[in-house]
Scaffold this motif. Structure first.
Motif, PDB file in Angstrom:
ATOM      1  N   ALA A   1       0.831  -1.216   0.000  1.00  0.00           N
ATOM      2  CA  ALA A   1       0.000   0.000   0.000  1.00  0.00           C
ATOM      3  C   ALA A   1       0.859   1.258   0.000  1.00  0.00           C
ATOM      4  O   ALA A   1       0.696   2.153   0.829  1.00  0.00           O
ATOM      5  CB  ALA A   1      -0.949   0.000   1.199  1.00  0.00           C
ATOM      6  N   LEU A   2       1.779   1.342  -0.953  1.00  0.00           N
ATOM      7  CA  LEU A   2       2.701   2.473  -1.029  1.00  0.00           C
ATOM      8  C   LEU A   2       2.034   3.675  -1.684  1.00  0.00           C
ATOM      9  O   LEU A   2       1.102   3.523  -2.474  1.00  0.00           O
ATOM     10  CB  LEU A   2       3.943   2.075  -1.833  1.00  0.00           C
ATOM     11  CG  LEU A   2       4.802   0.963  -1.228  1.00  0.00           C
ATOM     12  CD1 LEU A   2       5.880   0.545  -2.217  1.00  0.00           C
ATOM     13  CD2 LEU A   2       5.420   1.406   0.090  1.00  0.00           C
ATOM     14  N   PRO A   3       2.517   4.886  -1.406  1.00  0.00           N
ATOM     15  CA  PRO A   3       1.999   6.077  -2.091  1.00  0.00           C
ATOM     16  C   PRO A   3       2.225   5.977  -3.599  1.00  0.00           C
ATOM     17  O   PRO A   3       3.196   5.350  -4.050  1.00  0.00           O
ATOM     18  CB  PRO A   3       2.829   7.215  -1.484  1.00  0.00           C
ATOM     19  CG  PRO A   3       3.317   6.677  -0.172  1.00  0.00           C
ATOM     20  CD  PRO A   3       3.504   5.213  -0.368  1.00  0.00           C
TER      21      PRO A   3
ATOM     22  N   ARG B   1       5.415   4.106  -6.126  1.00  0.00           N
ATOM     23  CA  ARG B   1       5.176   2.806  -6.762  1.00  0.00           C
ATOM     24  C   ARG B   1       6.045   2.527  -7.994  1.00  0.00           C
ATOM     25  O   ARG B   1       6.542   1.410  -8.151  1.00  0.00           O
ATOM     26  CB  ARG B   1       3.692   2.678  -7.121  1.00  0.00           C
ATOM     27  CG  ARG B   1       2.788   2.557  -5.904  1.00  0.00           C
ATOM     28  CD  ARG B   1       1.328   2.536  -6.286  1.00  0.00           C
ATOM     29  NE  ARG B   1       0.460   2.650  -5.119  1.00  0.00           N
ATOM     30  CZ  ARG B   1      -0.852   2.742  -5.170  1.00  0.00           C
ATOM     31  NH1 ARG B   1      -1.472   2.721  -6.352  1.00  0.00           N
ATOM     32  NH2 ARG B   1      -1.551   2.849  -4.059  1.00  0.00           N
ATOM     33  N   PRO B   2       6.242   3.492  -8.912  1.00  0.00           N
ATOM     34  CA  PRO B   2       7.088   3.196 -10.081  1.00  0.00           C
ATOM     35  C   PRO B   2       8.511   2.798  -9.701  1.00  0.00           C
ATOM     36  O   PRO B   2       9.122   1.953 -10.365  1.00  0.00           O
ATOM     37  CB  PRO B   2       7.075   4.509 -10.877  1.00  0.00           C
ATOM     38  CG  PRO B   2       5.811   5.185 -10.464  1.00  0.00           C
ATOM     39  CD  PRO B   2       5.645   4.837  -9.014  1.00  0.00           C
ATOM     40  N   PHE B   3       9.039   3.392  -8.639  1.00  0.00           N
ATOM     41  CA  PHE B   3      10.390   3.049  -8.194  1.00  0.00           C
ATOM     42  C   PHE B   3      10.403   1.692  -7.488  1.00  0.00           C
ATOM     43  O   PHE B   3      11.330   0.898  -7.665  1.00  0.00           O
ATOM     44  CB  PHE B   3      10.924   4.136  -7.260  1.00  0.00           C
ATOM     45  CG  PHE B   3      10.959   5.508  -7.876  1.00  0.00           C
ATOM     46  CD1 PHE B   3      12.002   5.873  -8.723  1.00  0.00           C
ATOM     47  CD2 PHE B   3       9.936   6.411  -7.645  1.00  0.00           C
ATOM     48  CE1 PHE B   3      12.032   7.133  -9.304  1.00  0.00           C
ATOM     49  CE2 PHE B   3       9.955   7.675  -8.218  1.00  0.00           C
ATOM     50  CZ  PHE B   3      11.011   8.041  -9.060  1.00  0.00           C
ATOM     51  N   ALA B   4       9.370   1.431  -6.701  1.00  0.00           N
ATOM     52  CA  ALA B   4       9.282   0.148  -5.997  1.00  0.00           C
ATOM     53  C   ALA B   4       9.105  -1.008  -6.978  1.00  0.00           C
ATOM     54  O   ALA B   4       9.552  -2.129  -6.708  1.00  0.00           O
ATOM     55  CB  ALA B   4       8.126   0.174  -4.996  1.00  0.00           C
TER      56      ALA B   4
END
Length: 246
Positions: free
Chosen positions: A110-112, A116-119
């Protein structure tokens, strides 16, 4: 009323997180996986350079692709004289599994949106395995980040060192380093094969891959092995249907 409910939910999440594993234990396990797997980047660097890829191409694969099984599949097929398009296709289909990992992890982390694109770059077998082993959202995030960061840094560093040392080592096959990547991948996969269906898929994939290796161009057996999953699932579906008719 809604505000009190929200506060209650927040306190419940905090209590659940505190009931999870200590942060130090999660970090220790995540670093263990990151370091153990990251060191095999050296084998990839040597294998890639030995396959004819330049230092820049080898490092770019680890920086941008960053999924060991796909990277080894690509350079292995190229080293065997396979068509570059076929080799890339095999690597692509191996990497598709990460998209399915992402569907699951997106709910757990549940990341901001901005993060998300980096994760997504770190959604691989190892980060998924560590994250899914955690009991709370806090420990899931810690496990994912520590595993991803340590593995990404070490994998790319050892890839560079391996590529630079390839000429000094000579023939990589003589040292057995060409088998290091697949060995690590199998070691991570084996504990996940818990059900009969999963073991059947893995076994059929091995049979297809090894059986077709002498008769098909390099890279194609990997694509054929991907048919193991739908084949086993189809047979399982038919067996369940027959049981339901009795």
């Amino acid at each position: 009323m809604a505000e009190r409910t929200a506060h209650a939910d927040t306190h419940a999440d905090i209590r659940a997180d505190r009931a999870g594993r200590p942060d130090a234990a999660v970090v220790r396990d995540a670093l263990g996986v990151g370091v153990a797997v990251g060191l095999s980047g050296f084998a990839f660097g040597v294998t890639s350079a030995g396959s004819g890829l330049s230092l820049l191409q080898t490092c770019a694969l680890s920086l941008l692709v960053f999924t060991g099984a796909s990277q080894f599949a690509l350079v292995g097929a190229l080293a065997a004289g396979g068509n570059p398009l076929t080799a890339a296709a095999g690597a692509f289909f191996l990497g598709v599994r990460n998209a399915f990992y992402g569907l699951r992890l997106s709910q757990l982390l549940a990341l901001p949106r901005a993060v998300r694109p980096f994760a997504a770059q770190w959604v691989i077998d190892e980060t998924t395995a560590v994250a899914l082993a955690q009991p709370t959202r806090r420990s899931i995030r810690i496990g994912f980040v520590v595993t991803g960061l340590s593995l990404y840094v070490l994998w790319n560093l050892t890839t560079l060192l391996g590529a630079l040392g390839a000429e000094a080592l000579g023939d990589t096959a003589t040292w057995g380093l060409d088998a290091a990547g697949p060995a690590v991948f199998l070691a991570l996969l084996a504990p996940m094969l818990r059900t009969g269906t999963e073991r059947a898929v893995a076994g059929l994939a091995v049979v297809l891959g090894l059986g077709l290796l002498p008769v098909l161009p390099a890279g194609v057996p990997v694509l054929a092995a991907a048919l193991a999953a739908p084949a086993v699932l189809f047979m399982e579906g038919r067996r369940e249907a027959r049981k339901g008719m009795r």
